[in-house]
Design an enzyme around this catalytic site. Structure first.
Site, PDB file in Angstrom:
ATOM      1  CB  CYS A  77      18.170   6.777   9.950  1.00 43.47           C
ATOM      2  SG  CYS A  77      18.007   5.234  10.842  1.00 43.47           S
ATOM      3  CB  CYS A  91      18.670   1.714   8.272  1.00 41.16           C
ATOM      4  SG  CYS A  91      17.237   2.174   9.209  1.00 41.16           S
ATOM      5  CG  ASP A 138      -4.869  11.111 -12.514  1.00 39.44           C
ATOM      6  OD1 ASP A 138      -5.753  10.462 -13.087  1.00 39.44           O
ATOM      7  OD2 ASP A 138      -4.427  10.821 -11.398  1.00 39.44           O
ATOM      8  CG  ASP A 155      -1.728  10.339  -8.160  1.00 40.28           C
ATOM      9  OD1 ASP A 155      -2.409  10.169  -9.190  1.00 40.28           O
ATOM     10  OD2 ASP A 155      -2.065   9.900  -7.056  1.00 40.28           O
ATOM     11  CG  ASP A 204      -1.986   9.179 -13.848  1.00 40.77           C
ATOM     12  OD1 ASP A 204      -3.006   8.934 -14.498  1.00 40.77           O
ATOM     13  OD2 ASP A 204      -1.983   9.551 -12.670  1.00 40.77           O
TER      14      ASP A 204
END
Lengths: 73, 797
Positions: free
Chosen positions: B98, B101, B505, B691, B695
């Site tokens: 945020c 931070c 995948d 993902d 891959d």
């Protein structure tokens, strides 16, 4: 209405508009719009302490520069 | 049981008895406590006012030694010197959620002596830090960032990224000028059109024309510069492109309009000049904006490798840059460090996390004689290994360079609009020349012939043609993004619409990626808290799945001793004097419990004090929508292939569950990408969805790469399309939207061609009067825009 009035108004308005345009181009070149999130979040952190920080930051830079200059090579 | 209490730092809620009490504050861990006190001491407690209601991640504590950052090799690579003689580094700060931070990091850093300037970008969390190296070292700066609960790693500000930023800024400037002039031009045009119909004095018309001239000039020569440049490069390679037509069209219109203005005859077309340039420039900009930079991807990859290592030479330990390490050198690795080069362990043993390469989350135990691979992490082992491959040939670097190649040579399917515009531009220019020659030969009136030839170019000026693709893709992209599908580049819609094969995948794409409990057996009653306490000590996905499954509010965490993680078998521990064992059948057999493994699912047994209590069967289930989505995609005539690194049994099961006939199993990342290359050789357009890190090579070599929204960062970086909703129905939808958009692009191109085949002959014959030219030009653009909006039908949100 004389045609020179139109000409003058046209000229003045284009001139004024181009001042704003140049100001915006300057801001783009300086990178003021580079971080869109900062632009929005700046409003959240905008009180006295931030102002003080900015001054402190500038002073620190000057001090560090001064020290660098006086340092014997 | 008592209520939950929020940690004073991270605001996560836990039971009172597991928290650390410290005065009136409660903390979930030492990390949070440390950060909290540091912030209080530094006077930065305002941070907590700014983060009310936000939960933070507790600070992690496994860090590489920050002293590495002071090594000369490191400074050479990442640190730059500013004009004033300060040092400057670019860092990526991790853990920022945020604005507060960012505030905290900037504040904490600027409070340090010697830090001259900080600038943290809110959008991508990249920071630029300038410091005086005589007062503070980089390692201290990074220690500070870590101390307040974040982590930082440097990145190489590559030329590519700087270039992309510069290009974007350049576009902003040119568009700002173009839009400014166009908007002012419109107000003048209101007067001009009103005057055209109701009469206007020649003087005022003349003044308005001069005003337009003033406005059109910067647009043509500043905003339109990229088109002239494009035309120049086109001429050099002897090709005619869209730029040629835009540049010649607008330039001739401009010259013609100046002629009209000065001779006070007829109508000037300065407005067309600005409109054409503005529209086409905005279209070009949208395409440039969506182009991703390869640079960012490689940043993430290379940050994972240490830049220098400790090497034993002549019985001395020296620190060397990875490039200087030779094959045969002995390298020291401490617990928590990453391996930089491939090698073979010669001393010590311990477990290694290879998830960054294999996607397998289970740590692997290695001992003397085993090989270690670069980019894997030593979890708990201090080992010495002998380097077997130098840095440039080590596995990770190999993958990085393969990736670089794959992304640079990504197959580009030539876009329909570009190909068409090339022919179109050539034909128009030829026709204009032909018209001029024809009229000149016929009437011998140079001026008249020239004006008619210009009219041909003006009327053909590809407003509609240039808009046909960008407008349709823009509408397609906005529909897609509303449905959680992000296309990173506009042109990809068209490529995807031409896809023949979809490669999927298995783990994490077709399946949910985490094992689910499919069967559960209890042989005797036992206290769930025992099993829960044991499972909490394992990071294995199976342990995680079971612990969430049995979790209840009243579970207690027991103190366990003598914990042992046995790689790929399970976990054992002592509770008071009795032994807890959780793991697979093999582990049970070693403690003398006879169980036979028969299921095709993963099994987990739980034994306590030598007696078997429970058995869980787990299976990574396909996503709920997998079956229907795959059936729908098949119906579109796209061939589906599943590529997985998993073994045949589970590949077969998943494939038959979701209805995929063709699957390849036990593939390494390289083999996956080779398989896709093979499909390319068969002249097929391949879409790959995946993902994981394993891959990425396949993703990079496919025509369109699709990543799941919760996939690894690197997979998302490499891919062209991201499915934010993380389901397979969006995959089907992205095919549907791209096909629809492509159909619309074809229609638009057709429309603008029809328009031109009607108007160009009229212009050539000299029939086009100014009003019709202006009206029909706007009309054709409107037609294209209106038609594109039709993509939206059937997608109501």
């Amino acid at each position: 209405m004389d045609s020179w009035v139109i000409g003058m108004m046209l000229g003045v308005s284009i001139f004024l508009g181009s001042i704003a345009l140049v100001a915006m181009m300057w801001a783009i070149k300086k990178g003021q719009f580079d971080d869109k999130e900062k632009f929005l979040n700046a409003a959240l952190f905008d009180d006295e302490s931030e102002l003080n920080d900015a001054i402190k930051k500038e002073k620190k830079r000057e001090d560090a520069l001064k020290k660098k200059d006086y340092r014997p090579e | 049981m008592s209520d939950k209490i929020a940690c004073s730092h991270c605001h996560l809620e836990f039971h009172e008895d597991v928290m650390i009490k410290d005065g009136e504050h409660y903390f979930c861990c030492n990390g949070c406590q440390g950060v909290f006190h540091l912030l209080m001491d530094e006077g930065l407690d305002a941070f907590y006012d700014k983060t009310k209601g936000v939960t933070l991640a507790p600070p992690t504590q496994q860090y590489e030694d920050s002293a590495n950052f002071n090594a000369p090799a490191f400074y050479d690579k990442f640190v730059k010197t500013t004009k004033e003689g300060f040092y400057e580094v670019a860092l990526v700060i991790e853990g920022i959620h945020c604005a507060a931070c960012v505030w905290l990091n900037e504040k904490a850093l600027i409070n340090m002596d010697g830090v001259i300037a900080t600038n943290i970008n809110y959008t991508n969390n990249k920071a630029k830090i300038v410091w005086d190296d005589d007062m503070v070292k980089l390692s201290q700066i990074i220690d500070m960032i870590r101390a307040i609960g974040y982590d930082a790693y440097p990145y190489d500000v590559s030329l590519q990224e700087a270039k992309a930023n510069k290009e974007r800024k350049d576009y902003y400037l040119r568009i700002a000028v173009a839009i400014f002039a166009t908007m002012n031009m419109m107000t003048i045009m209101v007067a001009q059109y009103a005057g055209y119909f109701s009469g206007i004095s020649a003087d005022i018309k003349h003044i308005l024309n001069i005003g337009e001239w003033v406005l059109a000039t910067p647009v043509l020569f500043y905003s339109g510069w990229p088109f002239f440049k494009g035309m120049y490069y086109g001429m050099k390679t002897k090709s005619v492109n869209m730029d040629t037509l835009v540049a010649t069209g607008s330039l001739l219109t401009y010259i013609y309009s100046i002629y009209i203005t000065l001779t006070r005859s007829g109508e000037a077309y300065f407005d067309s000049v600005t409109m054409i340039i503005t529209f086409v420039l905005v279209g070009k900009f949208l395409e440039a904006l969506s182009k991703k930079s390869i640079a960012d991807t490689l940043d993430i990859m290379s940050k994972t490798l240490p830049s220098d290592v400790k090497v034993v030479r002549d019985n001395k330990i020296i620190t060397l840059h990875v490039n200087d390490v030779l094959v045969g050198d002995i390298v020291l690795v401490n617990a928590g460090q990453r391996i930089a080069l491939d090698g073979e362990i010669i001393e010590g043993n311990g477990t290694f996390d290879e998830s960054s390469l294999t996607g397998e989350s289970e740590p692997i135990h290695k001992t003397v004689g085993d090989s270690v691979i670069s980019a894997t992490v030593s979890i708990d082992a201090d080992v010495k290994y002998r380097v077997t491959k130098d840095y440039a040939h080590s596995t990770m670097n190999n993958i990085v360079s393969l990736l670089e190649n794959a992304m640079n040579s990504k197959p580009k399917i030539q876009q329909l609009a570009n190909r068409l515009s090339e022919y179109f531009s050539t034909i128009i220019l030829l026709l204009a020349a032909f018209t001029f020659i024809g009229w000149y030969a016929f009437s011998a009136n140079f001026e008249h012939s020239f004006i008619i030839a210009i009219a041909v170019i003006v009327i053909a000026c590809p407003c509609a043609l240039a808009l046909a693709t960008p407008v349709a893709t823009l509408v397609g992209l906005s529909i897609a993004s509303k449905r959680g599908i992000l296309f990173k580049e506009a042109a990809q819609l068209e490529t995807m619409a031409k896809a023949d094969v979809l490669a999927l995948d298995k783990t994490g794409t077709i399946t949910q990626g985490t094992p689910q409990i499919v069967h559960e057996e209890k042989f005797a009653e036992f206290d769930d808290s025992l099993l829960y306490s044991l499972l909490l000590n394992s990071k294995h996905p199976i342990a995680k799945a079971i612990s969430t499954h049995i979790y209840k509010d009243d579970l207690v965490c027991f103190q366990l001793d003598n914990l042992k993680n046995i790689a790929s078998q399970g976990i054992t521990a002592m509770y008071k004097t009795k032994m807890l064992v959780g793991g697979n059948a093999k582990l049970m057999q070693t403690i003398g419990i006879d169980v036979t493994s028969s299921s095709e699912n993963s099994e987990f047994y739980f034994a306590y004090d030598g007696k078997l209590f429970a058995k869980f069967e787990l299976f990574d289930m396909p996503r709920e929508d997998a079956v229907s989505a795959i059936a729908k995609i098949k119906k579109m005539g796209i061939e589906i292939i599943m590529l997985t690194g998993d073994h045949e049994r589970s590949a077969k099961k998943v494939a038959s569950l979701v209805g995929i006939d063709k699957y390849k199993f036990e593939l390494t990342p390289q083999e996956k990408s080779q398989y896709i290359e093979r499909l390319h050789n068969e002249k097929k357009v391949v879409v790959m969805a995946g993902d994981g890190v394993n891959d990425i090579l396949a993703l990079a070599s496919s025509d369109i790469a699709i990543a799941m929204g919760n996939g690894s960062d690197i997979a998302i970086e490499v891919s062209d399309v991201v499915l934010l909703n993380d389901n397979l129905i969006s995959l089907h939808e992205s095919f549907k939207i791209s096909k629809r958009t492509f159909a619309m692009i074809k229609q638009n191109l057709g429309l603008s061609l029809v328009y031109n085949t009607i108007t160009i002959p009229l212009a050539m014959a000299g029939f086009i009067i100014p009003l019709i030219a202006a009206l029909s030009m706007s009309l054709s653009s409107l037609l294209v825009v209106g038609n594109s909006l039709r993509i939206k039908f059937g997608y109501k949100d």
